[in-house]
Design an enzyme around this catalytic site. Structure first.
Site, mmCIF file in Angstrom:
data_model
loop_
_atom_site.group_PDB
_atom_site.id
_atom_site.type_symbol
_atom_site.label_atom_id
_atom_site.label_comp_id
_atom_site.label_asym_id
_atom_site.label_seq_id
_atom_site.Cartn_x
_atom_site.Cartn_y
_atom_site.Cartn_z
ATOM 1 N N GLY A 114 0.811 -0.981 -0.178
ATOM 2 C CA GLY A 114 -0.085 -0.026 -0.182
ATOM 3 C C GLY A 114 0.539 1.233 -0.088
ATOM 4 N N ARG A 118 -3.764 8.028 2.513
ATOM 5 C CA ARG A 118 -4.143 8.734 3.585
ATOM 6 C C ARG A 118 -3.716 8.913 5.174
ATOM 7 N NH1 ARG A 118 -8.563 3.337 4.305
ATOM 8 N NH2 ARG A 118 -6.879 2.330 3.217
ATOM 9 N N LYS A 154 3.521 3.170 3.523
ATOM 10 C CA LYS A 154 2.575 2.902 5.382
ATOM 11 C C LYS A 154 3.510 2.177 6.349
ATOM 12 C CE LYS A 154 -1.390 1.421 4.861
ATOM 13 N NZ LYS A 154 -2.729 1.142 5.462
ATOM 14 N N GLU A 174 -17.144 -3.643 1.803
ATOM 15 C CA GLU A 174 -15.977 -2.723 1.778
ATOM 16 C C GLU A 174 -17.542 -1.297 2.551
ATOM 17 O OE1 GLU A 174 -12.884 -2.730 2.237
ATOM 18 O OE2 GLU A 174 -13.569 -4.982 2.344
ATOM 19 N N ASN A 226 37.535 22.129 22.848
ATOM 20 C CA ASN A 226 38.358 21.197 22.942
ATOM 21 C C ASN A 226 38.287 21.891 20.814
ATOM 22 O OD1 ASN A 226 35.388 21.413 22.366
ATOM 23 N ND2 ASN A 226 34.952 19.362 21.485
HETATM 24 C C1 UD1 Z 1 -8.559 -3.826 3.990
HETATM 25 C C2 UD1 Z 1 -10.024 -4.755 3.628
HETATM 26 C C3 UD1 Z 1 -11.012 -4.303 4.392
HETATM 27 C C4 UD1 Z 1 -10.614 -4.651 5.988
HETATM 28 C C5 UD1 Z 1 -9.365 -4.053 6.469
HETATM 29 C C6 UD1 Z 1 -8.613 -4.000 7.792
HETATM 30 C C7 UD1 Z 1 -9.877 -5.316 1.376
HETATM 31 C C8 UD1 Z 1 -10.395 -4.963 0.159
HETATM 32 N N1 UD1 Z 1 -10.687 -4.235 2.370
HETATM 33 O O1 UD1 Z 1 -9.218 -2.689 3.550
HETATM 34 O O2 UD1 Z 1 -12.301 -5.280 4.064
HETATM 35 O O3 UD1 Z 1 -11.571 -3.697 6.788
HETATM 36 O O4 UD1 Z 1 -8.473 -4.357 5.080
HETATM 37 O O5 UD1 Z 1 -7.723 -2.907 7.899
HETATM 38 O O6 UD1 Z 1 -9.554 -6.151 1.702
HETATM 39 N N2 UD1 Z 1 -2.425 -3.673 -0.650
HETATM 40 C C9 UD1 Z 1 -1.667 -4.334 -0.828
HETATM 41 N N3 UD1 Z 1 -1.982 -3.450 -2.200
HETATM 42 C C10 UD1 Z 1 -3.096 -3.227 -2.226
HETATM 43 C C11 UD1 Z 1 -3.679 -2.562 -1.650
HETATM 44 C C12 UD1 Z 1 -3.605 -3.012 -0.638
HETATM 45 O O7 UD1 Z 1 -0.455 -4.758 -0.646
HETATM 46 O O8 UD1 Z 1 -2.986 -2.723 -3.647
HETATM 47 C C13 UD1 Z 1 -1.775 -3.818 0.835
HETATM 48 C C14 UD1 Z 1 -1.031 -2.572 2.097
HETATM 49 O O9 UD1 Z 1 0.308 -2.733 2.232
HETATM 50 C C15 UD1 Z 1 -2.384 -3.141 3.952
HETATM 51 C C16 UD1 Z 1 -2.964 -3.880 3.081
HETATM 52 O O10 UD1 Z 1 -2.803 -4.820 2.271
HETATM 53 O O11 UD1 Z 1 -1.306 -3.189 4.217
HETATM 54 C C17 UD1 Z 1 -5.133 -3.488 3.828
HETATM 55 O O12 UD1 Z 1 -4.782 -2.823 1.866
HETATM 56 P P1 UD1 Z 1 -5.881 -0.940 2.574
HETATM 57 O O13 UD1 Z 1 -5.274 -0.313 1.235
HETATM 58 O O14 UD1 Z 1 -5.515 -1.005 3.441
HETATM 59 O O15 UD1 Z 1 -6.947 -2.138 2.365
HETATM 60 P P2 UD1 Z 1 -8.383 -1.022 4.006
HETATM 61 O O16 UD1 Z 1 -9.039 -0.083 3.202
HETATM 62 O O17 UD1 Z 1 -7.942 -0.920 5.069
HETATM 63 CA CA CA Z 2 -6.006 -0.602 6.235
#
Ligand code: UD1
Ligand code: CA
Length: 473
Positions: free
Chosen positions: A20, A24, A31, A163, A394
């Site tokens: 990610g 945000r 992150k 979601e 010094n």
């Molecule tokens: C995600 C979940 C949501 C859950 C929440 C819990 C999905 C679609 N949604 O939402 O249901 O309640 O986590 O915290 O899965 N990441 C990647 N590649 C990407 C996108 C994300 O590696 O293309 C990684 C991010 O680094 C992160 C994790 O996946 O560590 C979750 O991604 P994030 O975008 O934070 O998902 P949320 O919107 O929090």
């Molecule tokens: Ca997340």
């Protein structure tokens, strides 16, 4: 589609999603590298995975995020997700090196730093006992906010994860959320991922879509329902980062207190992950123990004290002071208001007192620098007393030079040592001296002009004042 069931003894691979961008977070830093108690978030997640001793750990990172790879322990594999196409796409990338792997795949997210080994073990055991092809982790939150909601049918079975942004009002009112940690049968996951379609709202492939696809073909998906919302929190913003930091800090402080450390005010005491404190040590309010700081037993730290990468021995006292990358041996007394900088070693029982700055110096056992001094690039022997207001000069404007002060030396108040200079054992310096030459052992260095007294000065001054008043000047 396979109907293969998971088994407790099946090999385990862990895929950690860490690609990610942290939009945000509004940050240039990936992150998962944002710190919780001094440590990148993703390191906690990797730790939790390691406690399970899995056969493989695959970490999915974004292109260019080499810093993430740099902190992964040996044995972790890395795959790069070239485009941020969602959690479903990230897992698809993570499964690439696991092409021939048969067994269970645990999926963890790099932005859930409060998850620990015991928690992921419970998820693994729940999955093994369920004989489902997938297990999701859920928890009820008072304020489910942006988390995915878990939709169940009348019998209470999981139907799908929606979601928050795609949810209806009724679905958004559901308090049971998707924590983002999963167990899958490797084959079932591999067969299902290519069938994910992008979300119409965001264009991303959601891993959560796998749940509905598995159910559609008649496979079983269960939920591991956790009861600790704090453990399950995801960090998407700086606000959540602060909440995660506070939670981890209290966890670390609780561990210290249970091990025999008095923490007078946990709300104002900050400790980083990995900090060690010995029993019967007291941490007073407004104390910061950061980085690789170690404090021994029966010491007193604080109030208002900052230690970063500092070793403190036993029975030492550090009050209202700022110390970094230095060693304070047992029985030392530091502060109030001392500034002890890198590469300083205070020998056993030494003292660095009020308004004293010391850098890159060794102060020997039992030696004292009690008041208002600057000691830099100096070697001070044992049982020496540095008078009030001493300065080691010094720096000559071009280079730094050392000052050597022997053992059992007594320096007068306001002595300046113009380095390089050497004060022998048992020597003295006179108050107000600017020492530019070596003082031999047992000698006295006096380097100031002699005092002259002007007799009758006050009387003559008064006479002049009166005369000038009379003359009208
Ligand atoms: C995600 C979940 C949501 C859950 C929440 C819990 C999905 C679609 N949604 O939402 O249901 O309640 O986590 O915290 O899965 N990441 C990647 N590649 C990407 C996108 C994300 O590696 O293309 C990684 C991010 O680094 C992160 C994790 O996946 O560590 C979750 O991604 P994030 O975008 O934070 O998902 P949320 O919107 O929090
Ligand atoms: Ca997340």
């Amino acid at each position: 589609m396979t109907k293969k069931k998971s088994q407790a003894s099946a090999p385990l691979a862990v895929v950690i999603l860490a690609a990610g961008l942290g939009t945000r977070m509004r940050s240039d830093l990936p992150k998962v590298l944002h710190a919780v108690c001094g440590r990148p978030m993703v390191s906690y997640v990797v730790d939790a995975a390691l406690t399970l001793a899995p056969e493989r750990i695959v970490v999915v990172t974004a292109e260019g995020h080499d810093e993430v790879m740099a902190l992964l322990p040996q044995g972790c594999e890395r795959v790069v997700q070239m485009e941020r196409l969602g959690t479903g796409d990230a897992v698809r990338r993570g499964m690439e090196p696991l092409a021939g792997f048969g067994g269970n795949v645990m999926v963890l997210i790099g932005d859930a730093p409060l998850v620990d080994g015991a928690f992921v073990r419970r998820l693994m055991e729940h999955h093994a006992a369920s004989h489902a092809v997938a297990t999701i982790t859920t928890v009820c939150m008072d304020a489910p906010g942006a988390y995915g909601r878990v939709v169940r049918d009348a019998e209470g079975d999981v139907l799908r994860i929606v979601e928050a942004e795609d949810a209806s009002d009724a679905e958004r009112a559901i308090c049971e959320i998707n924590v983002g940690l999963y167990m899958f049968d490797a084959e079932a996951l591999r067969e299902t991922l290519p069938r994910l379609t992008p979300s119409s709202a965001s264009g991303e492939f959601y891993l959560t879509g796998v749940v509905s696809l598995l159910l559609e073909v008649g496979l079983t998906v269960t939920a591991f329902k956790a009861d600790d919302p704090e453990m399950c929190m995801g960090v998407n913003s700086r606000v959540e980062l602060a909440i995660a930091n506070a939670a981890m800090r209290h966890r670390l402080l609780t561990r210290l207190m249970l091990a025999g450390v008095t923490v007078e005010d946990p709300d104002s005491t900050y400790v980083d992950w990995g900090v060690e404190v010995g029993r019967d040590t007291v941490l007073r309010p407004q104390t910061f123990l950061l980085g690789r700081t170690i404090v021994g037993a029966a010491s007193e730290i604080g109030p208002s004290t900052y230690l970063e990468d500092v070793f403190v021995g036993d029975r030492a006292r550090v009050v209202s002071s700022h110390l970094s990358a230095c060693v304070v041996n047992s029985g030392c007394s530091v502060g109030p208001f001392a500034f002890i900088r890198p590469n300083t070693v205070l020998g056993e029982g030494a003292k660095a007192g009020a308004f004293v700055e010391i850098k890159n110096s060794r102060v020997g056992e039992g030696s004292k620098v009690p008041h208002l001094s600057y000691i830099g690039d100096a070697f001070v022997g044992n049982d020496t007393n540095i008078g009030a207001g001493n300065i080691t000069a010094n720096f000559d404007g071009f280079d730094k030079h050392p000052t050597y002060i022997g053992s059992d030396v007594r320096t007068g108040s306001d002595t300046t040592f113009v380095a390089p200079v050497n004060i022998g054992d048992g020597a003295f310096t006179a108050a107000g001296s600017v020492i530019t030459k070596d003082v031999p052992a047992g000698g006295l260095g006096v380097a100031r002009s002699r005092q002259e007294n002007v007799d009758g000065y006050a009387k003559r001054r008064e006479q002049r004042r009166r005369k000038e008043a009379k003359d009208g000047c």
